[in-house]
Design an enzyme around this catalytic site. Structure first.
Site, PDB file in Angstrom:
ATOM      1  CG  HIS A 307       8.695  18.707 -21.760  1.00  0.00           C
ATOM      2  ND1 HIS A 307       9.925  19.066 -22.239  1.00  0.00           N
ATOM      3  CD2 HIS A 307       8.038  19.892 -21.530  1.00  0.00           C
ATOM      4  CE1 HIS A 307      10.016  20.390 -22.286  1.00  0.00           C
ATOM      5  NE2 HIS A 307       8.888  20.917 -21.848  1.00  0.00           N
ATOM      6  CG  HIS A 353      15.372  17.096 -28.585  1.00  0.00           C
ATOM      7  ND1 HIS A 353      14.888  18.121 -29.355  1.00  0.00           N
ATOM      8  CD2 HIS A 353      15.342  17.541 -27.304  1.00  0.00           C
ATOM      9  CE1 HIS A 353      14.596  19.152 -28.584  1.00  0.00           C
ATOM     10  NE2 HIS A 353      14.860  18.827 -27.324  1.00  0.00           N
TER      11      HIS A 353
HETATM   12  N1  AMX Z   1      13.592   5.342 -26.693  1.00  0.00           N
HETATM   13  C1  AMX Z   1      12.742   4.545 -27.399  1.00  0.00           C
HETATM   14  N2  AMX Z   1      12.057   4.966 -28.465  1.00  0.00           N
HETATM   15  C2  AMX Z   1      12.258   6.226 -28.875  1.00  0.00           C
HETATM   16  C3  AMX Z   1      13.145   7.096 -28.218  1.00  0.00           C
HETATM   17  C4  AMX Z   1      13.808   6.618 -27.077  1.00  0.00           C
HETATM   18  N3  AMX Z   1      14.638   7.367 -26.363  1.00  0.00           N
HETATM   19  N4  AMX Z   1      13.130   8.281 -28.856  1.00  0.00           N
HETATM   20  C5  AMX Z   1      12.252   8.175 -29.872  1.00  0.00           C
HETATM   21  N5  AMX Z   1      11.724   6.930 -29.878  1.00  0.00           N
HETATM   22  C6  AMX Z   1      10.676   6.405 -30.740  1.00  0.00           C
HETATM   23  C7  AMX Z   1       9.398   7.204 -30.535  1.00  0.00           C
HETATM   24  O1  AMX Z   1       8.712   6.758 -29.377  1.00  0.00           O
HETATM   25  C8  AMX Z   1       8.680   6.959 -31.825  1.00  0.00           C
HETATM   26  O2  AMX Z   1       8.127   5.656 -31.761  1.00  0.00           O
HETATM   27  P1  AMX Z   1       6.655   5.336 -32.370  1.00  0.00           P
HETATM   28  O3  AMX Z   1       6.722   5.726 -33.810  1.00  0.00           O
HETATM   29  O4  AMX Z   1       6.501   3.875 -32.138  1.00  0.00           O
HETATM   30  O5  AMX Z   1       5.696   6.173 -31.588  1.00  0.00           O
HETATM   31  C9  AMX Z   1       9.819   6.941 -32.845  1.00  0.00           C
HETATM   32  O6  AMX Z   1      11.003   6.611 -32.107  1.00  0.00           O
HETATM   33  C10 AMX Z   1      10.020   8.239 -33.579  1.00  0.00           C
HETATM   34  O7  AMX Z   1      10.190   9.256 -32.625  1.00  0.00           O
HETATM   35  P2  AMX Z   1      11.078  10.560 -32.988  1.00  0.00           P
HETATM   36  O8  AMX Z   1      10.449  11.228 -34.154  1.00  0.00           O
HETATM   37  O9  AMX Z   1      12.498  10.188 -33.088  1.00  0.00           O
HETATM   38  O10 AMX Z   1      10.930  11.424 -31.663  1.00  0.00           O
HETATM   39  P3  AMX Z   1       9.727  12.358 -31.212  1.00  0.00           P
HETATM   40  O11 AMX Z   1       9.983  13.717 -31.730  1.00  0.00           O
HETATM   41  O12 AMX Z   1       8.409  11.746 -31.517  1.00  0.00           O
HETATM   42  O13 AMX Z   1       9.884  12.326 -29.634  1.00  0.00           O
HETATM   43  C11 AMX Z   1      11.033  12.417 -27.572  1.00  0.00           C
HETATM   44  C12 AMX Z   1      10.925  13.012 -28.981  1.00  0.00           C
HETATM   45  C13 AMX Z   1      12.009  13.270 -26.786  1.00  0.00           C
HETATM   46  C14 AMX Z   1       9.659  12.479 -26.913  1.00  0.00           C
HETATM   47  C15 AMX Z   1      11.536  10.952 -27.668  1.00  0.00           C
HETATM   48  O14 AMX Z   1      12.817  10.926 -28.249  1.00  0.00           O
HETATM   49  C16 AMX Z   1      11.539  10.253 -26.327  1.00  0.00           C
HETATM   50  O15 AMX Z   1      10.505   9.715 -25.939  1.00  0.00           O
HETATM   51  N6  AMX Z   1      12.709  10.232 -25.622  1.00  0.00           N
HETATM   52  C17 AMX Z   1      12.774   9.670 -24.285  1.00  0.00           C
HETATM   53  C18 AMX Z   1      12.153  10.629 -23.266  1.00  0.00           C
HETATM   54  C19 AMX Z   1      13.042  11.831 -23.062  1.00  0.00           C
HETATM   55  O16 AMX Z   1      14.229  11.739 -22.879  1.00  0.00           O
HETATM   56  N7  AMX Z   1      12.407  13.008 -23.059  1.00  0.00           N
HETATM   57  C20 AMX Z   1      13.111  14.285 -22.757  1.00  0.00           C
HETATM   58  C21 AMX Z   1      13.313  15.140 -23.993  1.00  0.00           C
HETATM   59  C22 AMX Z   1      13.996  16.443 -23.623  1.00  0.00           C
HETATM   60  C23 AMX Z   1      13.114  17.303 -22.783  1.00  0.00           C
HETATM   61  O17 AMX Z   1      12.066  17.740 -23.211  1.00  0.00           O
HETATM   62  N8  AMX Z   1      13.473  17.542 -21.582  1.00  0.00           N
END
Ligand code: AMX
Length: 473
Positions: A307, A353
């Site tokens: 987050h 996201h």
């Molecule tokens: N890099 C690598 N893998 C990623 C990714 C990224 N940027 N974004 C998603 N994935 C992966 C997930 O880890 C998940 O893998 P898993 O099935 O092996 O556990 C898969 O793709 C499916 O995830 P999703 O449904 O697309 O995303 P989510 O809703 O579960 O998670 C988020 C959303 C933001 C946590 C994720 O995209 C992420 O970890 N991003 C990087 C961290 C980040 O930038 N966070 C900030 C978000 C904005 C905020 O709140 N400030």
């Protein structure tokens, strides 16, 4: 507070009388200053009964309307796509991004007052908009700026509580400790102890939320200067608005940094109700915990790397690219670095996201700011390159639902450009901003009498049994 406002108005009148000879003008000016138009609390008082009626009607007329089906995937998948919260201040569209009371970020940039015409929106204006649903005038925003400055007083024991922590404690830990210490003066807790009627809960919630929003830049700056600077506290400047004052308190007085801080606070303020920090604040407040307790809980959620901590992670990650490959990294080298990150079991910070499915407009407006003010910054150029390199790779993984950049992909390089280089502090800035959205919604939570949150949970066994039964019937 009413007493305070009268005293403030009178002391301003005294200084105006010193400056002007025309008594009638000054009295007229005092009348406008004390009129309810400029007073946020009075505006809210007018709005609340209408909203209460509207909610009653929705319950009575549409109480049994279904909003969707809950599937096992949703229960096991972090409740994605499950509508379960009322959140008035903003709404997130997966493609368009956030709308604050119906206004997109570019629309807010157009209609909310800036420090100067055409400047970035003042966060106080956004606070007014989130609370009332109305675009404030410059006079209303100025009155709110002044009110926030007058509330920006932090008791000494707050600093002592922070000082009790080792200097090596993460800035978010120090910041949240400060917020917990601020709680000692909660008006809500005091009113509750004295037996306040529930129809009046919103009033001390309003007092706490506004004071919290006002005090946070002071606490945050204390943490920053304690850890990274000389420890000397810079006093609030009575001539500056909320965003510029925050920048000033941290020690940055470049007018461009003031503009950046106004934009930063505005766009980080709110992102509807289901994200970890907003939802946590709302959940904790549903137990009638006061705004300080609720917001401290929200901050602890914001401090997680998936987050709010992502903005720290992005700058550290970008700097690690530069350390390892150099500033003039080629596209191929960047691709290799992204794959290396993914293959080591990490996420690429700043991309993806939980709800958004396109580039985050909070990213886009920060890019606009960079193009205007720092087009040649090498780290900005690297961020631009990442926009081309990362999404195709994440798409290739096949599981990422949104390969596009989010707000955190951009904020760090802007702050870094103006000298705020300490990435570990960034989430504190995010936290200060979030108080505007969460604080506003908490006032409405209490005004609307929203109930204790208590969703049902299941065990694996009960889930299996339920599903088997459903399949056989
Ligand atoms: N890099 C690598 N893998 C990623 C990714 C990224 N940027 N974004 C998603 N994935 C992966 C997930 O880890 C998940 O893998 P898993 O099935 O092996 O556990 C898969 O793709 C499916 O995830 P999703 O449904 O697309 O995303 P989510 O809703 O579960 O998670 C988020 C959303 C933001 C946590 C994720 O995209 C992420 O970890 N991003 C990087 C961290 C980040 O930038 N966070 C900030 C978000 C904005 C905020 O709140 N400030």
């Amino acid at each position: 507070m009413v007493l305070f406002r009268s005293v403030t108005a009178l002391s301003k009148l005294r200084s105006r009388l010193g400056q002007q000879s025309n008594l009638r003008d000054s009295v007229r000016w005092l009348q406008t200053q004390t009129s309810t138009d400029l007073d946020l609390r009075s505006q809210l008082k007018e709005l609340i009964p209408e909203k209460q009626e509207r909610l009653k009607k929705i319950k009575a007329e549409y109480g049994k309307v279904q909003l969707g089906n809950i599937t096992v995937d949703m229960v096991l998948g972090g409740m994605r796509g499950m509508t379960g919260l009322l959140w008035e201040t903003s709404l997130l569209d997966p493609d368009e991004g956030i709308r604050f009371r119906g206004l997109s970020i570019p629309e807010c940039q157009k209609v909310l007052p800036g420090a100067k015409p055409g400047g970035e929106p003042l966060p106080e204006g956004l606070l007014w908009l989130l609370l009332t649903g109305k675009v404030p005038s410059k006079e209303q925003v100025d009155a709110l700026s002044e009110e926030l400055r007058s509330r920006a007083i932090v008791p000494d024991y707050v600093y002592k509580a922070i000082d009790a922590l080792p200097i090596t404690a993460h800035p978010m830990t120090q910041f949240t400790t400060g917020v917990m210490a601020l709680q000692v003066r909660s008006e809500f807790q005091k009113a509750y102890d004295e037996g306040i009627h529930k129809s009046k809960y919103w009033e001390p919630t309003f007092e706490d939320s506004l004071s919290l929003i006002a005090q946070l830049p002071v606490v945050a700056s204390y943490v920053y200067r304690r850890i990274f600077k000389d420890g000397k506290v810079i006093p609030v400047d009575d001539s500056l608005d909320y965003g510029a004052n925050f920048s000033h308190l941290l020690g940055f007085d470049d007018p461009k940094m003031h503009e950046l801080m106004r934009l930063y606070v505005t766009i980080h303020s709110d992102h509807e109700g289901g994200n970890v920090s907003a939802h946590t604040g709302h959940l904790v407040a549903s137990a009638l915990s006061d705004p300080y307790l609720s917001f401290a809980a929200a901050l602890n959620g914001l401090a997680g790397p998936l987050h709010g901590l992502a903005n720290q992670e992005v700058l550290l990650w970008i700097k690690s690219v530069v350390d390892e490959v150099g500033e003039n990294v080629t596209t191929e080298q960047l691709k290799d670095y992204v794959w290396k990150t993914l293959n080591s079991g990490k996420v690429v910070p700043g991309f993806g996201h939980g709800v958004l499915r396109k580039t985050d407009p909070r990213y886009s407006c920060q890019r606009e700011f960079a193009l205007k003010h720092l087009p040649d910054d090498p780290l900005f150029q690297l961020v631009s390159k990442l926009y081309e390199v990362v999404p195709p790779i994440l798409t290739e993984l096949g599981k990422v639902k949104n390969p596009w950049p989010n707000v955190d992909a951009h904020s760090g390089v802007l702050l870094n450009h103006f000298g705020l280089t300490e990435a570990r502090f960034f989430t504190v800035l995010f936290g200060v901003s979030r108080s505007i959205g969460i604080g506003s919604q908490l006032i409405w939570d209490r005004a609307l009498g929203l109930p204790l949150e208590r969703p049902k949970s299941v065990t694996m066994e009960s889930l299996e049994n339920y599903c088997k039964k459903a399949a056989s019937s």
